[in-house]
Design an enzyme around this catalytic site. Structure first.
Site, short mmCIF file in Angstrom:
data_model
loop_
_atom_site.label_atom_id
_atom_site.label_comp_id
_atom_site.label_asym_id
_atom_site.label_seq_id
_atom_site.Cartn_x
_atom_site.Cartn_y
_atom_site.Cartn_z
N LYS A 1 -38.42 55.73 -56.28
CA LYS A 1 -39.50 54.75 -56.58
C LYS A 1 -38.43 53.93 -56.89
CE LYS A 1 -40.84 57.39 -60.44
NZ LYS A 1 -42.37 57.38 -61.81
N ARG B 1 -51.45 60.90 -68.71
CA ARG B 1 -51.27 59.49 -68.13
C ARG B 1 -52.68 59.33 -67.23
NH1 ARG B 1 -44.85 57.81 -66.18
NH2 ARG B 1 -45.19 59.78 -64.30
N HIS C 1 -46.59 66.82 -64.79
CA HIS C 1 -45.35 65.66 -65.01
C HIS C 1 -45.55 66.47 -66.93
CE1 HIS C 1 -42.42 62.99 -64.20
NE2 HIS C 1 -42.78 62.25 -65.23
N ARG D 1 -39.42 67.96 -58.77
CA ARG D 1 -39.14 66.30 -58.08
C ARG D 1 -38.26 66.29 -58.43
NH1 ARG D 1 -43.87 67.63 -60.60
NH2 ARG D 1 -43.24 65.92 -61.62
N TYR E 1 -24.04 28.32 -73.12
CA TYR E 1 -24.87 27.66 -73.92
C TYR E 1 -25.41 27.92 -75.43
CZ TYR E 1 -27.64 26.87 -68.61
OH TYR E 1 -27.78 26.35 -67.96
N CYS F 1 -25.80 33.39 -69.19
CA CYS F 1 -26.53 32.69 -68.05
C CYS F 1 -27.12 32.89 -67.18
CB CYS F 1 -25.56 31.16 -67.31
SG CYS F 1 -24.47 30.77 -68.40
N MET F 2 -27.89 32.65 -66.34
CA MET F 2 -28.34 32.19 -65.29
C MET F 2 -27.96 34.57 -63.86
SD MET F 2 -31.49 31.13 -62.75
CE MET F 2 -32.36 30.55 -64.28
N ASP F 3 -27.19 33.31 -64.09
CA ASP F 3 -26.38 33.26 -62.37
C ASP F 3 -24.87 33.71 -62.85
OD1 ASP F 3 -28.45 32.86 -60.93
OD2 ASP F 3 -27.88 30.01 -62.23
#
Ligand code: PMH
Length: 388
Positions: free
Chosen positions: A42, A139, A169, A222, A268, A314-316
């Protein structure tokens, strides 16, 4: 070149498929031939990439794949994976037909769900279901005898539904205090005894239980985090029955290198100030890649040496302080090995006060995955360009 093989920014995650197969083989040796492995793929295989991990796991002898929701199962079908797949989370009753038509097994535990699904499933299709028991996770799952008997009765009368499995689980399998775990085990045994017919698959164990609680194996486990070579928790690491080999590493390259003078600022907020004349490198990875702002100050590896991230991420992009002038194109490792130095997923998790699971899941889809097999690149998946 096939566009899915290409990437044009020097930031990549390397996935060592040999380590995935090693971890599975060790687990299979540990649990024995009578116990099957469900590979939990998953969340894009915990960030490692669902298709390649699923293929490697199937080649290493796992019997079943497990995902969180139906879209993830269908994504695997779209990629040509025909092995059995179990959806661990809840699916909508109105989607029962698409699941059945794609031979996807669903987790079921509500009578109302089943009544609705029965209305919608055509007479000529068959749906395999795994009944989920809530033994203490709180859950999903059946909680008492009446609910279970009600479900069983609804299914028994209907040839379209096959109870292929029953499972639960654990909430605390990764802790060294076994009290709560044992309570869940007892409850599971009691609840399974209520079934009129024993389903084919009886499974409880996540990685932690599979590794340190042999009495929980039943006939399938699992396997999630340990397949990726990561410990379910630092607490049980000292008692693991075999060494896990991490499959995930993360790399980038210096794209800009400059000398700043004492007192000059970085990024920044201009929060970082050179204490003396310093060499600063820029890395093309940032918070939109999952390398989040809280990782400011985290070290990365350059030429086998630890260097700190300085200034705000920063973002990138982000910046590091270098020991000396280094050439553009020098490889920088954020997670993984360079010579004698190593930065583990666990180290990054600790820095962020979280668990290793979260770190690999956070590696954004825009980072290309480079799959290594027998020391060579087997395939590169760049999800940004795949559709072009
Ligand atoms: N089975 C179920 C139902 C799960 O939710 C998970 C992991 C696994 C097996 C695999 O566990 P492992 O990775 O410890 O081996 N689920 C989650 C979760 O929901 N949050 O973190 C891990």
């Amino acid at each position: 070149m096939d566009s899915q093989w290409a990437y044009y920014r020097d930031t990549w995650a390397e996935i060592n498929l040999d380590h995935i197969s090693y971890n599975i083989e060790e687990m299979r040796r540990h649990i024995g031939d009578d116990v099957k492995v469900f590979a939990v793929v998953k969340a894009n295989a915990y960030g490692h990439g669902d298709e390649e991990v699923a293929r490697e796991a199937l080649n290493s002898g796992v019997s079943y794949l497990a995902v969180a929701f139906l879209d993830e199962a269908l994504a695997l079908r779209n990629k040509g994976i025909s092995a059995p797949i179990l959806v661990l989370g809840i699916s909508r009753p109105e989607d029962v037909r698409i699941a059945a038509e794609n031979q996807i097994s669903l987790t079921v535990f509500q009578q109302q769900w089943l009544r609705e699904a029965k209305e919608l499933l055509p007479s000529d299709v068959r749906l395999a279901i795994h009944v989920k028991l809530d033994t203490g996770m709180g859950r999903l799952g059946v909680r008492n005898r009446d609910e279970l008997k009600g479900l069983e009765t609804l299914i028994k009368k209907d040839p379209r539904f096959n109870i292929e499995g029953v499972y639960t689980h654990f909430a605390t399998a990764d802790e060294l205090d076994f009290t709560y775990f044992e309570r869940q085990m007892e409850r599971f045994k009691e609840m399974v005894s209520w079934f009129e017919a024993r389903p084919e698959f009886i499974h409880t164990g996540n990685s932690a239980a599979a590794l340190i609680h042999p009495e929980s194996h039943h006939n399938a486990v699992r396997m999630g985090i340990s397949m990726y070579g990561l410990t379910p928790s630092p607490e049980i690491e000292p008692v693991l029955p075999f060494r896990l080999k991490p499959a995930f590493s993360l790399h980038t390259k210096l794209v800009h290198v400059k000398k700043i003078s004492k007192g000059e600022r970085i990024s920044y907020g201009a929060t970082y100030e050179g204490a003396e004349d310093e060499w600063i490198g820029t890395l093309p990875i940032g918070y939109a890649d999952g390398w989040i702002r809280k990782l400011q100050g985290q070290e990365v590896l350059v030429e086998g040496q630890r260097v700190p991230i300085v200034g705000r991420i920063c973002m990138d992009q982000c910046m590091v302080r270098l020991p000396r002038e280094l050439p553009i194109g020098t490889v920088v490792t954020l997670i993984g090995r360079q010579g004698e130095s190593y930065i583990s997923v666990n180290e990054v998790a600790e820095k962020l006060q979280t668990i290793n699971y979260e770190i690999t899941c956070m590696a954004a889809a825009r980072i290309p995955r480079v799959y290594m097999k027998n020391g060579k690149v087997k395939r590169i998946i760049n999800s940004l360009l795949k559709q072009v």
